[in-house]
Design a protein around this motif. Structure first.
Motif, short mmCIF file in Angstrom:
data_model
loop_
_atom_site.label_atom_id
_atom_site.label_comp_id
_atom_site.label_asym_id
_atom_site.label_seq_id
_atom_site.Cartn_x
_atom_site.Cartn_y
_atom_site.Cartn_z
N UNK A 103 0.65 -1.13 -0.02
CA UNK A 103 0.40 0.00 -0.15
C UNK A 103 0.75 1.33 0.06
N UNK A 104 1.92 0.93 0.12
CA UNK A 104 2.96 2.22 0.12
C UNK A 104 4.22 2.38 0.96
N UNK A 105 4.99 3.37 1.11
CA UNK A 105 6.43 3.21 1.81
C UNK A 105 5.92 3.46 3.39
N UNK B 230 4.37 6.21 22.18
CA UNK B 230 3.78 5.74 20.98
C UNK B 230 4.52 4.66 20.54
N UNK B 231 3.90 4.01 19.61
CA UNK B 231 4.61 2.56 18.89
C UNK B 231 4.46 3.16 17.23
N UNK B 232 5.37 2.43 16.65
CA UNK B 232 6.36 1.60 16.85
C UNK B 232 7.52 2.05 15.92
N UNK B 233 8.55 2.48 16.44
CA UNK B 233 9.62 3.26 15.99
C UNK B 233 10.24 2.60 14.91
N UNK B 234 10.29 1.26 15.06
CA UNK B 234 11.05 0.46 14.00
C UNK B 234 10.10 -0.57 13.42
N UNK B 235 8.76 -0.29 13.41
CA UNK B 235 7.45 -0.96 12.83
C UNK B 235 7.49 -2.38 13.09
N UNK B 236 7.95 -2.74 14.48
CA UNK B 236 7.62 -3.92 14.70
C UNK B 236 6.58 -4.42 15.63
N UNK C 260 -0.91 1.93 6.50
CA UNK C 260 -1.06 1.43 7.68
C UNK C 260 -2.65 1.32 7.90
N UNK C 261 -3.01 0.05 8.60
CA UNK C 261 -4.49 -0.13 8.61
C UNK C 261 -4.95 0.72 9.68
N UNK C 262 -4.46 1.08 10.81
CA UNK C 262 -5.27 1.90 11.75
C UNK C 262 -4.58 3.21 12.33
N UNK C 263 -3.32 3.28 11.73
CA UNK C 263 -2.52 4.36 12.31
C UNK C 263 -3.11 5.74 11.99
N UNK C 264 -3.83 6.03 11.05
CA UNK C 264 -4.55 7.29 10.71
C UNK C 264 -5.56 7.49 11.85
N UNK C 265 -6.27 6.66 12.17
CA UNK C 265 -7.53 6.86 13.13
C UNK C 265 -6.70 7.19 14.50
N UNK C 266 -5.81 6.40 14.63
CA UNK C 266 -5.00 6.79 16.35
C UNK C 266 -4.42 8.22 16.03
N UNK C 267 -3.96 8.86 15.06
CA UNK C 267 -3.47 10.02 14.85
C UNK C 267 -4.53 10.98 14.95
N UNK C 268 -5.82 10.80 14.30
CA UNK C 268 -6.92 11.69 14.76
C UNK C 268 -7.57 11.66 15.81
N UNK C 269 -7.61 10.61 16.65
CA UNK C 269 -7.92 10.39 17.99
C UNK C 269 -7.12 11.33 18.93
#
Length: 292
Positions: free
Chosen positions: A172-174, A226-232, A181-190
């Motif tokens: 889906x992208x870099x 927050x998570x996840x600095x190395x995307x783990x 990301x599946x849900x990161x944008x919703x976490x950010x908006x929250x």
């Protein structure tokens, strides 16, 4: 036994490295795909039926024992930290043990918003074991931005946890693209909506994210941790350890980021944050009310 809702499965293409719970099944042109939630990690994934194998109770118990052992080790180390913090508070409250009087503590209020009801229960159980008072709310990730404002008004938390499930998809992208990301944008908006209510970083301390979440966006939106600095992947209980450390630290003291991360199950690869004050307040004297 065939794959069904609530089956515990592994992915053959990943050598069954993680256990997943089937939460939904999609069918398109006769091909079935399962939507999966990690059993111990806050990861959401999808996989074709052909890639799945059900995990029998014996194998599941073996893997679970390994995770429970890690959890127990982390909890033991964390309890040692809490004992040291408690001794420090006693020393300061009694002026170096030179005065003998009773004192009391006012801990912070915690609001834990979780996209997974089973993980929420696990977290609540651990909060209670550690001694942190928490209000837990199950809310799907997509609904969190709309729900967070009224919830802050209702509970007036000092610490806010925004978590659930997430994942990064290379197709889906870099990794820099939040839409991958599946849900990161919703976490950010929250987080953004929460900061509209309480802008100051020490008046409302926020942990946000799940497995592989877009760490930089969450921090820039206003999260303290927050998570996840190395995307783990991060463990289901990691947010609890971060929150508890803050809860037991005096508001006069800064929470050292490395001290917070060292006893989590994931560590600095999966979790990060910024300088933040504790929330615990000590008062004196403590006078219990005696009924006439």
């Amino acid at each position: 036994m065939g794959v069904a809702i609530n089956s515990i499965v592994g992915r053959k293409s990943y050598h069954c490295d993680l256990l997943f719970r089937v939460i939904d099944i999609k069918e398109n042109n006769g091909a079935k795909t399962a939507i999966l939630y990690g059993e111990d990690y806050r990861l959401i994934a999808d996989a074709p039926f052909a890639d799945l194998v059900t995990i029998d109770s014996e194998e599941r118990s073996k893997i679970s024992r390994e995770f429970r052992s890690l959890e127990a080790q982390s909890l033991e180390l964390f309890q040692q930290d809490i004992d040291l913090l408690r001794q420090k508070r006693e020393y300061e409250a009694t002026n170096g043990y030179s005065q003998d009087f009773n004192y009391f503590h006012i801990p912070g209020r915690v609001l834990h918003l979780d996209g997974d009801p089973s993980y929420l229960k696990k977290c609540i159980d651990l909060y209670e074991k550690i001694g942190v008072k928490v209000y837990g709310v199950h809310c799907y990730e997509k609904d969190m931005p709309q729900q967070i404002g009224p919830l802050i008004d209702k509970f007036r938390p000092d610490i806010l946890v925004i978590t659930g499930h997430d994942s990064y998809s290379k197709s889906k992208g870099k990794k820099t693209d939040i839409n991958a990301y599946r849900h990161s944008k919703y976490f950010v908006r929250t987080v953004i909506e929460a900061r509209k209510k309480v802008p100051h970083l020490d008046q409302l301390i926020i942990f946000a994210g799940a497995c592989q979440s877009h760490f930089e966006s969450l921090i820039h939106a206003g999260a303290n941790f927050a998570s996840s600095p190395l995307r783990v992947n991060i463990h289901a209980l990691d947010p609890v350890y971060i929150v508890a450390k803050i809860s037991f630290t005096s508001f006069m003291d800064q929470v050292n980021v490395w001290d917070v991360l060292r006893n989590t199950l994931t560590g600095e690869k999966g979790l990060g944050g910024i300088e933040t004050k504790g929330v615990l307040r000590t008062g004196a004297p403590y006078k219990p009310i005696v009924e006439d």
